[in-house]
Design a protein around this motif. Sequence first.
Motif, PDB file in Angstrom:
ATOM      1  N   VAL A 111      -9.866  43.305  -9.229  1.00 26.90           N
ATOM      2  CA  VAL A 111     -11.070  43.485  -8.411  1.00 26.90           C
ATOM      3  C   VAL A 111     -10.775  43.400  -6.912  1.00 26.90           C
ATOM      4  CG1 VAL A 111     -13.432  42.665  -7.985  1.00 26.90           C
ATOM      5  CG2 VAL A 111     -12.441  42.493 -10.290  1.00 26.90           C
ATOM      6  N   ASN A 112     -10.119  42.331  -6.469  1.00 28.78           N
ATOM      7  CA  ASN A 112      -9.985  42.111  -5.020  1.00 28.78           C
ATOM      8  C   ASN A 112      -8.575  41.662  -4.632  1.00 28.78           C
ATOM      9  OD1 ASN A 112     -10.239  39.563  -6.183  1.00 28.78           O
ATOM     10  ND2 ASN A 112     -11.308  38.694  -4.419  1.00 28.78           N
ATOM     11  N   GLU A 113      -7.598  42.419  -5.117  1.00 31.94           N
ATOM     12  CA  GLU A 113      -6.196  42.126  -4.806  1.00 31.94           C
ATOM     13  C   GLU A 113      -5.961  41.978  -3.297  1.00 31.94           C
ATOM     14  OE1 GLU A 113      -2.111  44.288  -6.177  1.00 31.94           O
ATOM     15  OE2 GLU A 113      -3.481  45.476  -4.963  1.00 31.94           O
ATOM     16  N   ASP A 114      -6.651  42.820  -2.501  1.00 35.91           N
ATOM     17  CA  ASP A 114      -6.416  42.815  -1.053  1.00 35.91           C
ATOM     18  C   ASP A 114      -6.727  41.480  -0.391  1.00 35.91           C
ATOM     19  OD1 ASP A 114      -5.572  45.366  -1.186  1.00 35.91           O
ATOM     20  OD2 ASP A 114      -7.330  46.271  -0.214  1.00 35.91           O
ATOM     21  N   ALA A 115      -7.584  40.673  -1.001  1.00 30.70           N
ATOM     22  CA  ALA A 115      -7.905  39.361  -0.427  1.00 30.70           C
ATOM     23  C   ALA A 115      -6.663  38.471  -0.355  1.00 30.70           C
ATOM     24  CB  ALA A 115      -8.996  38.676  -1.245  1.00 30.70           C
ATOM     25  N   LEU A 116      -5.636  38.787  -1.152  1.00 29.20           N
ATOM     26  CA  LEU A 116      -4.400  37.981  -1.147  1.00 29.20           C
ATOM     27  C   LEU A 116      -3.736  37.985   0.229  1.00 29.20           C
ATOM     28  CD1 LEU A 116      -2.906  39.059  -4.600  1.00 29.20           C
ATOM     29  CD2 LEU A 116      -3.789  36.796  -3.993  1.00 29.20           C
ATOM     30  N   TYR A 117      -3.881  39.089   0.997  1.00 29.65           N
ATOM     31  CA  TYR A 117      -3.252  39.157   2.319  1.00 29.65           C
ATOM     32  C   TYR A 117      -3.762  38.061   3.251  1.00 29.65           C
ATOM     33  CZ  TYR A 117      -1.253  43.736   1.215  1.00 29.65           C
ATOM     34  OH  TYR A 117      -0.537  44.752   0.656  1.00 29.65           O
ATOM     35  N   GLN A 118      -4.966  37.521   2.962  1.00 33.56           N
ATOM     36  CA  GLN A 118      -5.555  36.503   3.835  1.00 33.56           C
ATOM     37  C   GLN A 118      -5.109  35.073   3.513  1.00 33.56           C
ATOM     38  OE1 GLN A 118      -9.096  38.715   3.505  1.00 33.56           O
ATOM     39  NE2 GLN A 118      -7.696  39.729   4.929  1.00 33.56           N
ATOM     40  N   HIS A 119      -4.184  34.904   2.578  1.00 36.50           N
ATOM     41  CA  HIS A 119      -3.892  33.536   2.128  1.00 36.50           C
ATOM     42  C   HIS A 119      -3.110  32.728   3.168  1.00 36.50           C
ATOM     43  CE1 HIS A 119       0.414  32.868   1.191  1.00 36.50           C
ATOM     44  NE2 HIS A 119       0.468  34.171   1.257  1.00 36.50           N
TER      45      HIS A 119
END
Length: 352
Positions: A111-119
Motif C-alpha cells: 500500500v504505502n512502500e514510499d513512506a519507508l523513505y521517511q524513516h
Amino acid sequence: SGYNVAIVGATGAVGARMIKMVEQTSLPVNSVKLLASSRSAGKQLQFNGQALTVEETVPESFEGIDLALFSAGGSVSKKFAPEAVKRGAVVVDNTSAFRMDPKIPLVVPEVNEDALYQHHGIVANPNCSTIQMVVALEPIRKAFGLKRVIVSTYQAVSGAGNRALQELHDETQAYLDGKDMEAHILPVSGDKKHYPIAFNALPQIDVFEEDGYTHEEWKMIHETKKIMCGGDMDSDDIKVTATCVRIPVPVSHSESVYFEVEDPKATVKGIQDALAAAPGIVLQDDPDNQIYPQAHNAEGSRDTFVGRVRPDQETPQAFQMWDVSDNMLKGAAWNSVQIAEHMHKLGLLHMQ
Ligand code: A2P
C-alpha cells in the motif's frame, strides 16, 4: 556478507513466526540473535536446523545489529528500540508503541512502500486486522476511489498471544468434559473481568475508550487513515468505522467489509479483476461452487484471501466483501520481514 538480525520476543507466538520468516527471507542474513526476557535466557530455539540460545534483552544486545524485529510488547519497544537505533540498527516494530507517531512510518508494503523513505530508524508494523483490510482495499481504491468503509472483524485468539491460545484449548476441554470454563486472560489480560472464549464471541478486543469504541477499533480506524491517506491518521478522505470481535478460532482473522467507492462505473467484475491482479491477494470468489476464504485454509500463508464480493442492493457505488489472512504472518511476522525486504530493495538497510 549479510545483515546481522535480532528478533526481540523470539519466544512468543509472533516471535516463532518471525524466526520462520527470517529463515525463508530473500534478505542476505549473516547472523541471527534471539532475544527475550531474563525468564527465557538460556533456552534453545532452532534456526535453520541449528540450535540458538535465547539471550536476555539489554541495550548492549544491539551492538553490531543491522536489523531488529520487535514483538515483545509496547513497553519493551519503547525501552529498547531507541537503544537499537542508537547503535545503528533499523527497527521494525510490531507493537503499537510508535504507530501513531507522525514522524514514524506505518507501513504495509503493498500500500504505502514510499513512506519507508521517511524513516529515522524505526518503522512501525500496523495492527493485524488493519493490515489485511488495507491490502484488500488498496487495489479497489486505486481503480475506483474509496469514500467509506464499515468493517466487522472475526478475530483469532492467537492475536492475544500464546497464553490466550492455551486458554481457548483449556476452556474447550473443560466444556467437553462437562466442567466449568475458567477465564483468566481474554478478552483483555489487564482488564477487570474475564469471559470464556470457547463456544463464545466477545465484542471486546483491547480496552474501551471513552467514546464506547474499543482501542482495537480505534486502531483500525486511525491506522487505516494513516496508511491509505498519506500519513494523516485523522484524514476525512476515507471515512472508516469498525466493530472488532474475538471468536474461538486459533489462527487467521476474517473480516466483513462494506465499502463505498467514488466511481459510478465500478462493478463486481471490475473489483474482482482489480483484486485478482493485486500483489499479496488471492481471489477466492465462486459462490456457485461454494468457494470463499476461510480462516482454516489461510493459516500458514502470507497472502490475504478475498471473496464474497457483491453489490449493496440499495446504496449506489457500495459493495461488500470478505477477507481472511493469517494474523500471525501477514498480520505480524511476515509484514515485518516484508518491510525489511522492501527497505533492502530501496537501499534503506545497511550492513555495519
Ligand atoms: P519471555 O518468553 O522471556 O517472557 P507473547 O506475545 O506470545 O505473549 O510473547 C511475548 C514475547 O515478549 C515473549 O518472547 C517474551 O519473552 C517477550 N518479553 C516479555 N517481556 C519482555 C521483556 N521485559 N524483555 C524482553 N522480552 C520480553
